[in-house]
Design a protein around this motif. Structure first.
Motif, PDB file in Angstrom:
ATOM      1  N   ARG A   1      28.944  94.918 -90.562  1.00 30.13           N
ATOM      2  CA  ARG A   1      29.109  92.948 -91.572  1.00 30.13           C
ATOM      3  C   ARG A   1      29.954  92.904 -92.862  1.00 30.13           C
ATOM      4  O   ARG A   1      30.538  91.460 -92.047  1.00 30.13           O
ATOM      5  N   ARG A   2      30.370  93.442 -93.160  1.00 26.48           N
ATOM      6  CA  ARG A   2      31.439  93.162 -94.592  1.00 26.48           C
ATOM      7  C   ARG A   2      32.482  92.541 -93.590  1.00 26.48           C
ATOM      8  O   ARG A   2      33.367  91.481 -94.119  1.00 26.48           O
ATOM      9  N   LEU A   3      32.357  93.089 -92.933  1.00 27.59           N
ATOM     10  CA  LEU A   3      34.718  92.675 -92.175  1.00 27.59           C
ATOM     11  C   LEU A   3      34.899  91.414 -91.308  1.00 27.59           C
ATOM     12  O   LEU A   3      35.689  90.479 -91.490  1.00 27.59           O
ATOM     13  N   GLU A   4      33.191  91.266 -90.697  1.00 33.79           N
ATOM     14  CA  GLU A   4      33.175  90.264 -90.242  1.00 33.79           C
ATOM     15  C   GLU A   4      33.255  89.320 -90.296  1.00 33.79           C
ATOM     16  O   GLU A   4      33.565  88.259 -90.433  1.00 33.79           O
ATOM     17  N   ARG A   5      32.254  89.361 -91.498  1.00 34.71           N
ATOM     18  CA  ARG A   5      32.220  87.830 -92.256  1.00 34.71           C
ATOM     19  C   ARG A   5      33.458  87.807 -93.086  1.00 34.71           C
ATOM     20  O   ARG A   5      33.817  86.379 -93.016  1.00 34.71           O
ATOM     21  N   SER A   6      34.313  88.542 -93.749  1.00 39.04           N
ATOM     22  CA  SER A   6      35.745  88.006 -94.207  1.00 39.04           C
ATOM     23  C   SER A   6      36.744  87.239 -92.741  1.00 39.04           C
ATOM     24  O   SER A   6      37.374  87.508 -92.954  1.00 39.04           O
ATOM     25  N   GLY A   7      36.357  87.480 -91.552  1.00 37.58           N
ATOM     26  CA  GLY A   7      37.272  87.025 -90.531  1.00 37.58           C
ATOM     27  C   GLY A   7      38.140  88.379 -90.013  1.00 37.58           C
ATOM     28  O   GLY A   7      39.053  87.974 -89.509  1.00 37.58           O
ATOM     29  N   HIS A   8      37.456  89.434 -89.921  1.00 36.95           N
ATOM     30  CA  HIS A   8      38.285  90.259 -89.094  1.00 36.95           C
ATOM     31  C   HIS A   8      37.545  90.356 -87.683  1.00 36.95           C
ATOM     32  O   HIS A   8      36.555  90.575 -87.828  1.00 36.95           O
ATOM     33  N   SER A   9      38.684  90.577 -87.053  1.00 38.33           N
ATOM     34  CA  SER A   9      38.331  91.140 -85.811  1.00 38.33           C
ATOM     35  C   SER A   9      38.359  93.007 -85.598  1.00 38.33           C
ATOM     36  O   SER A   9      39.070  93.833 -86.498  1.00 38.33           O
ATOM     37  N   LEU A  10      37.664  93.713 -85.262  1.00 40.19           N
ATOM     38  CA  LEU A  10      37.148  95.415 -85.577  1.00 40.19           C
ATOM     39  C   LEU A  10      37.013  96.047 -84.115  1.00 40.19           C
ATOM     40  O   LEU A  10      37.543  95.505 -83.040  1.00 40.19           O
ATOM     41  N   VAL A  11      37.786  97.428 -84.379  1.00 42.75           N
ATOM     42  CA  VAL A  11      38.082  97.905 -83.608  1.00 42.75           C
ATOM     43  C   VAL A  11      37.423  99.625 -84.334  1.00 42.75           C
ATOM     44  O   VAL A  11      37.924 100.364 -85.278  1.00 42.75           O
ATOM     45  N   LEU A  12      36.453  99.809 -83.147  1.00 43.88           N
ATOM     46  CA  LEU A  12      36.107 101.542 -83.455  1.00 43.88           C
ATOM     47  C   LEU A  12      36.461 103.014 -82.719  1.00 43.88           C
ATOM     48  O   LEU A  12      36.931 102.047 -81.377  1.00 43.88           O
ATOM     49  N   THR A  13      36.135 104.043 -83.101  1.00 46.31           N
ATOM     50  CA  THR A  13      37.086 105.021 -82.521  1.00 46.31           C
ATOM     51  C   THR A  13      35.984 106.072 -82.395  1.00 46.31           C
ATOM     52  O   THR A  13      35.435 106.323 -83.459  1.00 46.31           O
ATOM     53  N   ALA A  14      34.782 106.455 -81.197  1.00 50.43           N
ATOM     54  CA  ALA A  14      34.015 107.579 -81.281  1.00 50.43           C
ATOM     55  C   ALA A  14      35.153 108.557 -80.230  1.00 50.43           C
ATOM     56  O   ALA A  14      35.647 108.220 -79.177  1.00 50.43           O
ATOM     57  N   GLY A  71      33.176  82.732 -86.715  1.00 49.17           N
ATOM     58  CA  GLY A  71      32.811  84.061 -88.061  1.00 49.17           C
ATOM     59  C   GLY A  71      34.622  83.694 -89.315  1.00 49.17           C
ATOM     60  O   GLY A  71      34.903  83.686 -90.529  1.00 49.17           O
ATOM     61  N   THR A  72      35.744  84.199 -87.840  1.00 48.44           N
ATOM     62  CA  THR A  72      37.180  84.008 -88.207  1.00 48.44           C
ATOM     63  C   THR A  72      37.679  82.465 -88.866  1.00 48.44           C
ATOM     64  O   THR A  72      38.215  82.542 -90.167  1.00 48.44           O
ATOM     65  N   VAL A  73      37.203  81.631 -88.505  1.00 44.14           N
ATOM     66  CA  VAL A  73      37.673  80.211 -88.791  1.00 44.14           C
ATOM     67  C   VAL A  73      37.097  80.143 -90.072  1.00 44.14           C
ATOM     68  O   VAL A  73      37.790  79.230 -91.020  1.00 44.14           O
ATOM     69  N   ASP A  74      36.006  79.928 -89.772  1.00 45.60           N
ATOM     70  CA  ASP A  74      34.853  79.819 -91.217  1.00 45.60           C
ATOM     71  C   ASP A  74      35.248  80.595 -92.375  1.00 45.60           C
ATOM     72  O   ASP A  74      35.802  79.964 -93.870  1.00 45.60           O
ATOM     73  N   ALA A  75      35.745  81.974 -92.706  1.00 44.58           N
ATOM     74  CA  ALA A  75      36.557  82.645 -93.414  1.00 44.58           C
ATOM     75  C   ALA A  75      37.458  81.937 -93.735  1.00 44.58           C
ATOM     76  O   ALA A  75      38.659  81.863 -95.174  1.00 44.58           O
ATOM     77  N   ILE A  76      38.358  81.904 -93.550  1.00 47.21           N
ATOM     78  CA  ILE A  76      39.936  81.015 -93.223  1.00 47.21           C
ATOM     79  C   ILE A  76      39.808  79.604 -93.798  1.00 47.21           C
ATOM     80  O   ILE A  76      40.049  79.418 -94.774  1.00 47.21           O
ATOM     81  N   SER A  77      39.056  79.098 -93.392  1.00 44.31           N
ATOM     82  CA  SER A  77      38.577  77.091 -94.094  1.00 44.31           C
ATOM     83  C   SER A  77      38.317  77.920 -95.176  1.00 44.31           C
ATOM     84  O   SER A  77      38.953  77.133 -96.031  1.00 44.31           O
ATOM     85  N   SER A  78      37.361  78.582 -95.915  1.00 48.14           N
ATOM     86  CA  SER A  78      36.449  78.708 -96.593  1.00 48.14           C
ATOM     87  C   SER A  78      37.440  79.126 -97.919  1.00 48.14           C
ATOM     88  O   SER A  78      37.623  78.687 -99.180  1.00 48.14           O
ATOM     89  N   GLU A  79      38.706  80.000 -97.796  1.00 47.27           N
ATOM     90  CA  GLU A  79      39.211  80.318 -98.142  1.00 47.27           C
ATOM     91  C   GLU A  79      40.697  79.873 -98.585  1.00 47.27           C
ATOM     92  O   GLU A  79      41.284  79.461 -99.451  1.00 47.27           O
ATOM     93  N   LEU A  80      40.741  78.673 -97.546  1.00 48.19           N
ATOM     94  CA  LEU A  80      42.012  77.720 -97.781  1.00 48.19           C
ATOM     95  C   LEU A  80      41.798  76.508 -98.678  1.00 48.19           C
ATOM     96  O   LEU A  80      42.091  75.414 -98.687  1.00 48.19           O
ATOM     97  N   GLY A  81      39.845  76.744 -98.511  1.00 48.76           N
ATOM     98  CA  GLY A  81      39.700  75.225 -98.938  1.00 48.76           C
ATOM     99  C   GLY A  81      40.093  74.108 -97.970  1.00 48.76           C
ATOM    100  O   GLY A  81      39.908  72.683 -98.565  1.00 48.76           O
ATOM    101  N   LEU A  82      39.870  74.275 -96.605  1.00 50.05           N
ATOM    102  CA  LEU A  82      39.953  73.213 -95.408  1.00 50.05           C
ATOM    103  C   LEU A  82      38.494  72.402 -95.909  1.00 50.05           C
ATOM    104  O   LEU A  82      37.619  72.884 -95.996  1.00 50.05           O
ATOM    105  N   THR A  83      38.905  70.543 -95.299  1.00 47.57           N
ATOM    106  CA  THR A  83      37.630  70.215 -95.059  1.00 47.57           C
ATOM    107  C   THR A  83      37.005  70.461 -93.957  1.00 47.57           C
ATOM    108  O   THR A  83      35.373  70.019 -94.202  1.00 47.57           O
TER     109      THR A  83
END
Lengths: 75, 625
Positions: free
Chosen positions: B411-424, B467-479
């Motif tokens: 959840r934490r990684l997705e919120r901050s705009g990461h794509s996830l790769v899991l290995t089992a 999610g990714t877009v929002d994370a970058i947007s808030s980091e960069l302060g976009l309108t």
């Protein structure tokens, strides 16, 4: 039909381009709609019919209105 | 004879000036009025020769030029035996022309520096098997050419043989040398740092990428704004009109003095030259800073920008995804990494490269029973174990239990705009990798600078998830920032904003965003000198260097201001001169000529300030250049 690209001495006066324009348009064999005189780069470009007019005559016409030709390229 | 006079115009101006100075010295010291007058007559005649000659040439091709006005004015002054004025006017006119040429050459120097980077000669393979140095104009397509260490590549072409590294800064702006070997493409105007290459010419002269860049800059300087076209039309009729007015004034008042003064005051000068000078200097400054501005219309629109829209991938971000975070669970992690690398090595998924980069060099194991689950990932057998690599959906489908800790991390990684790769491995989750496309360094500061320069809205459009877009947007302060946008959605958005009356710029990579680039008032391509980028956009950032954007915006604003200043100066001078002629007693043709030449120099010098333009430090954030 050939295209020419002539580098002139630095053009200074605003009426320079008018003079060159007039001089070239009075010659036969120059396609008037291709004639472009650049004030900023002091260059003249145009297409011409090499059977109607020689590049030397064109250069002479430019000289006659008072401008030095530095380099001319015909392709 | 004629050529001799023109070649020595500057010397004539000098002698003319000396004669006038001498005349006044003799008058004030010895008081010989005859010598004084004689010297002035000589100065007038000498100075008039080149001017009258130019006037004659102009009239022959039916142009009423400034020279015609000045010649008549000097003639008129002669007729009323006012030799003082006739001499001074010729001197001021000639000396002014000299100064104009000097200063105009300076404004054009930036472009000259660019064109001088063009190669001049090439070593061509002749029929006898030897290489011979020939003029660049004589190189044809298909010629085999030799490029030696330290030389410029003369044409666009392909390497036939040899190895070397080339500095392609003149095309891409990237100064780290690029290795070239047989088959590699090379560009005219780039520099061979070391090695020797034999190349075959594909495109020569003006057809090369470098040739096109030069042509573009030259054409940009020539392209005329509406204001300029108006001034052009205006000056065509203006000069003859002044002539007519002067003649009428003479006929009605019989006052030669007044008529010649009108001729001199009416010379168009600053008005005609002011706007092009600003343009040339502004575009020249851009060219030497890696910003190609395509003409004066672009400068006008760009300087009044409301909204700047950015593509995300490759524009705001680097376009190269990399693993930002790795979480491991339980033991056997090293083994799991080897399994993962072995599987990803055979995948062509964009994220696979990032994973392999993260794991680094390792011993790969044989992979069997590979099964690709579309939109999920991969299952396979490696080293006798069943390995699953993919997203959360695939794990659930395959019955891999996800602990609360894992869910929390995801959840934490997705919120901050990461794509996830899991290995089992054998049904147990071992690795969680968060992958993200890092933001280009310095972009946040550059965006802040753009805001300070007056851009109202900064908008990001991306095909990525929200999610990714929002994370970058808030980091960069976009309108605003929108995800899930296809190229046609982006262009529809641009169209919508334009419909609302906003002036819109679109910043993208030139290829897949070309509809939006073309639609926006100002299309800005982050092109590494690619032809598409150069042709479809209005502004090209040569080195894909985002940090050039604030400079570009600051520059066009400064250029716009400069043009307005020049128009105000030019119109103001003409009005002031006319007013003083009508209401003042002191106006005569010498003062008129002095003010006229002075105003031309003032607008040229004002334009030249643009050559040194740099973004003010208050707009520039951070320590980067």
């Amino acid at each position: 039909m050939k295209s020419a690209n002539i580098q002139l001495e630095t053009l200074v006066c605003p009426s320079c381009t008018q003079k060159i324009d007039g001089a070239l348009k009075s010659l036969d064999g120059i396609k008037e709609d291709t004639l472009k005189i650049s004030f900023a780069t002091s260059k003249v470009r145009f297409d011409f019919d090499e059977e109607a007019v020689r590049i030397e005559d064109i250069e002479k016409a430019i000289n006659k209105v008072g401008f030095e030709v530095i380099k001319s390229r015909v392709k | 004879m004629q050529r001799f006079i023109f070649r020595n115009k500057n010397k004539i101006a000098l002698i003319n000036g000396i004669l006038i100075a001498l005349a006044f010295i003799i008058r004030w010291t010895a008081g010989y009025m005859e010598i004084f007058t004689g010297l002035l007559v000589a100065a007038s005649i000498l100075g008039l020769i080149p001017i009258a000659l130019q006037a004659y040439q102009a009239l022959r091709v039916k142009v009423v030029s400034i020279d015609v006005l000045v010649t008549m004015a000097v003639g008129g002054a002669f007729a009323i035996r006012n030799f003082e004025e006739s001499a001074i006017v010729t001197f001021l006119f000639l000396f002014g022309a000299y100064l104009e040429q000097r200063t105009l050459n300076k404004t054009r120097s930036a472009i000259k520096a660019l064109t001088e980077m063009a190669p001049e000669t090439a070593w061509k393979l002749m029929d006898d098997g030897e290489f011979e140095e020939i003029d660049i104009d004589d190189v044809d397509e298909g010629d085999t050419l030799l490029v030696k260490t330290g030389a410029k590549v003369p044409v666009d072409g392909r390497v036939l043989s040899g190895e070397g590294s080339i500095n392609e800064a003149s095309i891409t702006g990237e100064s780290i040398p690029v290795a070239k070997e047989a088959g590699s493409g090379v560009f005219a105007g780039t520099l061979l740092d070391n090695g020797t290459l034999q190349i075959v010419a594909d495109r020569v002269g003006e057809d090369t990428t470098f040739g096109k860049i030069i042509e573009l800059v030259e054409e940009a300087q020539e392209s005329k704004s509406e204001a300029e076209r108006f001034i052009d039309r205006f000056s065509k009729y203006y000069t003859p009109a002044i002539l007519l007015v002067a003649i009428l004034v003479f006929l009605f008042t019989r006052n030669v003095e007044l008529a010649v003064t009108i001729l001199v005051l009416g010379c168009p000068g600053a008005l005609v030259i002011g706007v092009p000078v600003s343009n040339v200097a502004g575009i020249g400054n851009g060219a030497s800073h890696g910003v190609l501005l395509k003409g004066s219309e672009v400068i006008r629109d760009f300087s009044r920008l409301d909204t700047m829209i950015f593509d995300k991938t490759g524009t705001l971000t680097q376009g190269k995804p990399s693993v930002a975070e790795v979480q491991s669970y339980g033991d056997g992690i090293d083994e799991a990494r080897v399994f993962l690398a072995s599987i990803e090595r055979e995948s062509d998924h964009p994220l696979a490269l990032a994973v392999l980069d993260e794991i680094g060099e390792t011993d790969y194991l044989e992979v069997t029973d590979t099964h690709v689950v579309k939109g999920g990932g991969i299952t396979a057998s490696v080293g006798g174990c069943r390995v699953i690599v993919g997203n959360q959906a695939l794990m659930t489908e395959e019955g891999v239990p996800l602990s609360e800790q894992v869910r929390e991390d995801m959840r934490r990684l997705e919120r901050s705009g990461h794509s996830l790769v899991l290995t089992a491995v054998d049904g147990e989750l071992k690795l969680l990798m968060g992958i993200r496309d890092p933001i280009r360094p310095g972009v946040a500061d550059d965006l802040e600078s753009l805001k300070k320069l007056g851009v109202k809205n900064l908008v990001m459009l991306s095909g990525d998830n929200q999610g990714t877009v929002d994370a970058i947007s808030s980091e960069l302060g976009l309108t605003r920032a929108y995800g899930h946008m296809l190229p046609e959605d982006k262009s529809a958005y641009v169209k919508d904003l334009i419909g609302q009356g906003e002036i819109v710029a679109f910043v993208g990579d030139g290829v897949n965003d070309s509809p939006s680039l073309a639609l926006a008032h100002i299309g800005i391509a982050m092109g590494s000198g690619t032809e598409v980028a150069i042709e479809t956009s209005d502004v090209v950032l040569m080195n894909s260097d985002f940090s050039r954007l604030p400079h570009a915006l600051g520059l066009v604003k400064a250029t716009s201001r400069n043009m307005i200043q020049n128009i105000v100066i030019a119109v103001g001078v003409v009005l002031a001169l006319l007013a003083s002629l009508i209401f003042g007693e002191w106006m005569n043709m010498s003062i008129g000529m002095l003010v006229h030449e002075g105003s031309i120099l003032v607008v040229i010098l004002n334009g030249m300030r643009l050559l040194r333009y740099k973004l003010r430090p208050s707009y520039r954030l951070g320590s980067r250049e």
